[in-house]
Write an enzyme that holds these catalytic residues in place. Structure first.
Site, PDB file in Angstrom:
ATOM      1  N   THR A  73       1.148  -1.347  -0.262  1.00  0.00           N
ATOM      2  CA  THR A  73       0.194  -0.284  -0.161  1.00  0.00           C
ATOM      3  C   THR A  73       0.901   1.618  -0.137  1.00  0.00           C
ATOM      4  OG1 THR A  73      -1.463  -1.149   1.412  1.00  0.00           O
ATOM      5  CG2 THR A  73      -2.148   1.460   1.056  1.00  0.00           C
TER       6      THR A  73
ATOM      7  N   ASN B  92      -3.322  -4.098  -1.811  1.00  0.00           N
ATOM      8  CA  ASN B  92      -2.966  -5.029  -0.649  1.00  0.00           C
ATOM      9  C   ASN B  92      -1.401  -5.388   0.029  1.00  0.00           C
ATOM     10  OD1 ASN B  92      -4.547  -6.206   1.375  1.00  0.00           O
ATOM     11  ND2 ASN B  92      -5.148  -7.935   0.897  1.00  0.00           N
TER      12      ASN B  92
ATOM     13  N   GLU C 118      -7.267  -7.729  -2.805  1.00  0.00           N
ATOM     14  CA  GLU C 118      -8.585  -7.400  -1.474  1.00  0.00           C
ATOM     15  C   GLU C 118      -9.015  -8.026  -1.086  1.00  0.00           C
ATOM     16  OE1 GLU C 118      -6.496  -3.922  -0.394  1.00  0.00           O
ATOM     17  OE2 GLU C 118      -6.392  -4.158  -1.953  1.00  0.00           O
TER      18      GLU C 118
ATOM     19  N   SER D  94     -10.999  -1.576   4.428  1.00  0.00           N
ATOM     20  CA  SER D  94     -10.497  -1.152   4.042  1.00  0.00           C
ATOM     21  C   SER D  94      -9.911  -0.144   5.821  1.00  0.00           C
ATOM     22  CB  SER D  94      -9.692   0.041   2.872  1.00  0.00           C
ATOM     23  OG  SER D  94      -9.002   0.597   3.060  1.00  0.00           O
TER      24      SER D  94
ATOM     25  N   GLY E 197       0.736   1.067   5.527  1.00  0.00           N
ATOM     26  CA  GLY E 197       0.507   0.161   6.729  1.00  0.00           C
ATOM     27  C   GLY E 197      -0.455  -0.904   7.915  1.00  0.00           C
TER      28      GLY E 197
HETATM   29  N1  GLY Z   1      -4.977  -3.261   1.577  1.00  0.00           N
HETATM   30  C1  GLY Z   1      -5.533  -2.607   2.733  1.00  0.00           C
HETATM   31  C2  GLY Z   1      -6.394  -1.588   3.631  1.00  0.00           C
HETATM   32  O1  GLY Z   1      -7.345  -1.153   2.002  1.00  0.00           O
HETATM   33  O2  GLY Z   1      -6.923  -1.384   4.489  1.00  0.00           O
END
Ligand code: GLY
Length: 557
Positions: free
Chosen positions: A367, A387, A406, A438, A458
């Protein structure tokens, strides 16, 4: 009072209420996780583009030069603020579950989650929104034709970029999965191995896909030849995408979560992100405590107690608002925060198990986030993702880009942790066309005197990193301080404070333990924050990239 004295008084009142406020910064700033992406953004600004054109350029360039973290096969939330008319909007380009997906698709014969299927290969991938989002922003908010905004990324894809330390470091943990699907090997590996530092990664197929975006907008990617290659490649390797899934994908414009804290107006990500609601809930709980005046131990204790409660609510209530009713008004209300506050003791940690009602693994640098301010005061705070590292590690032949994984951000089984150790329940169960919950929290904090644009990757720790950055901004800190701060995190379950090595002195750690907190100091740091600040009092613009990742770059010009 005679009339002239009255007018002088009125004038003084007017100028004091807008003391030194500038309406435009007159300078631009971009901070991103890769210097080539930051430079791509400036190239477009210098051509006459605005912050939104620059955001398209940075998003496309990051997709090329930072494939570990975002890409054409992924998704994003772009938070835009247009200065001319004060319009704030969140562009939701989050991935979507394909039509043939179902709630139990990752459960094996024993009802256990098959984590490999949820994380690696084409079955892990949601329908991507990155390309649709860029086209939407260029067409609706940009000033330049998309040809100009995509030009730097097309050049980088065609001519190549040099492998850096981060590319290598993030590839190591997933190389065995990358080797499982051959189409990506010739692009991202050399003879099946991690390329050497400085080796050039050229992506001719990605350049061709971006050329098609220039020529056809979303047509080729979602309806045309690229769509056909994606579907054929995914299905041949065991995935379930259809042409109809790609054709049905739509960008959604959503109202951001907007709330006030002291004299600041906060704009942040709304569902299907959990970030904005959690940040609002935490700040609402904290406001009456005046944490700036408290001892370090009390400050951390209260912040952790607020984090604990907000992450509990994340697991219980949050999901795609087009599928489940998310009680946004309740969760972000002062009354609700007062109820939660009543359960906080200043002398003792609350056991998470005693609250009616999640878990985390180290949040990494998959990310990516960038922040933009243009000289007219338009702003973009954007967090983009595939992701986990290098997404699903799968490339559909002939497309050249990695697909996301994801689908693992859904709750594959009620109450069972995902890759970030986050649990969820029905609200975040898999359903066709639904977007997974998310934690990405692109945020803009507008004050009368100072304005901040910030965010970070993170995983589940995104929310608490952004929160700590905002608290430091409230205390007078600037971007260099927010991005460098040692970080700590609590997410309800496991019932533990995670801390970076430098976050707590031994004394502070003992004080927190005496209050009943379990503290786990991790060996490594986390996050990769990229932030900008505009001080309206003096026109000063500052930007900073997280020192944890040397490839990042912040430029003010
Ligand atoms: N894939 C990390 C988030 O969307 O939180």
């Amino acid at each position: 009072m005679n009339q002239s004295k009255y007018l002088v008084l009125l004038f003084l009142l007017l100028i004091s209420s807008h003391a030194f406020a500038l309406e435009k910064p007159g300078k631009a700033a971009i901070a991103s996780a890769h210097y080539l992406a930051t430079e791509a953004g400036f190239e477009v600004l210098e051509k006459g583009g605005n912050a939104f054109d620059a955001a398209v350029a940075v998003s496309a360039a990051l997709a090329v030069v930072e494939p570990s973290s975002s890409g054409l096969g992924g998704g994003a939330f772009w938070l835009l603020h247009r200065n001319t008319d004060n319009k704030s909007i969140m562009i939701d380009g989050r991935e979507e579950a394909p039509g043939a997906s179902h709630k139990d698709m990752y459960l094996d014969a024993n009802g256990e989650v098959n984590r490999d299927l949820a994380l690696h290969g084409p079955l892990a991938a949601g329908i991507p929104g990155h390309v649709a989002g860029m086209v939407h922003i260029a067409e609706n908010y940009g000033r330049l034709p998309i040809k100009d905004s995509l030009a730097p990324a097309i050049r980088l894809a065609r001519d190549g970029f040099a492998v850096d330390e981060k590319y290598v470091r993030l590839l190591k943990p997933v190389i065995k999965h990358m080797r499982r699907w051959p189409a990506g090997n010739d692009i991202f590996l050399v003879d099946g191995e991690i390329p050497a530092l400085g080796a050039l990664i050229k992506q001719a197929d990605v350049a061709a896909v971006l050329e098609q975006v220039v020529a056809t907008g979303i047509q080729d990617f979602y309806f045309g030849e690229t769509a056909r290659r994606l579907v054929a490649g995914v299905r041949a390797a065991g995935g379930i995408w259809s042409m109809a899934d790609l054709a049905a994908y739509k960008v959604v414009e959503r109202e951001p979560v907007v709330f006030e804290y002291q004299d600041y107006k906060l704009l942040t990500a709304s569902p299907p992100s959990s970030g904005g609601i959690a940040i609002a809930e935490i700040l609402n709980i904290l406001e009456p405590y005046n944490i700036a005046s408290r001892s370090p131990a009390q400050r951390v204790h209260l912040v952790v107690e607020a984090m604990r409660r907000a992450y509990r609510d994340r697991s219980l209530y949050l999901g795609d608002p087009d599928f489940v009713t998310v009680p946004v008004a309740m969760l972000t209300s002062q009354n609700y925060a007062a109820g939660l506050r009543a359960s906080i003791r200043t002398d003792k940690a609350t056991a998470s198990a005693s609250l009616a009602g999640s878990d985390d693994q180290p949040g990494g640098q998959h990310t990516t986030h960038f922040s933009v301010l243009d000289k007219d005061g338009n702003m973009v705070s954007a967090t983009l993702t595939v992701n986990t590292l290098y997404g699903a590690n799968f490339v559909a032949p002939g497309t050249g880009f990695l697909l996301n994984n994801e689908m693992d951000d859904f709750s594959a089984k009620s109450g069972v942790p995902n890759a970030y150790g986050l649990i969820g329940f029905e609200a975040n169960a898999i359903a066709p066309g639904k977007r997974p919950l998310s934690s990405m929290s692109p945020t803009i904090v507008i004050g009368k005197e100072r304005t901040a644009i910030l965010g970070t990757p993170g995983g589940s720790r995104i929310i608490t990193m952004v929160l700590l950055g905002i608290l430091d901004f409230f205390d007078g800190g600037g971007p260099q301080s927010w991005v460098s701060l040692p970080r700590y995190h609590h997410q309800y379950l496991p019932d533990r404070i995670f801390a970076e090595p430098e976050a707590f002195s031994p004394e502070l750690q003992s004080q927190l333990q005496a209050l009943g907190h379990e503290v786990q100091v991790l060996k490594r740091q986390w996050g990769n924050m990229n932030a900008v600040m505009w001080d309206q009092r003096n026109g000063r613009v500052e930007a900073a990239s997280d020192p944890r990742t040397p490839s990042g770059k912040a430029i003010v010009r």
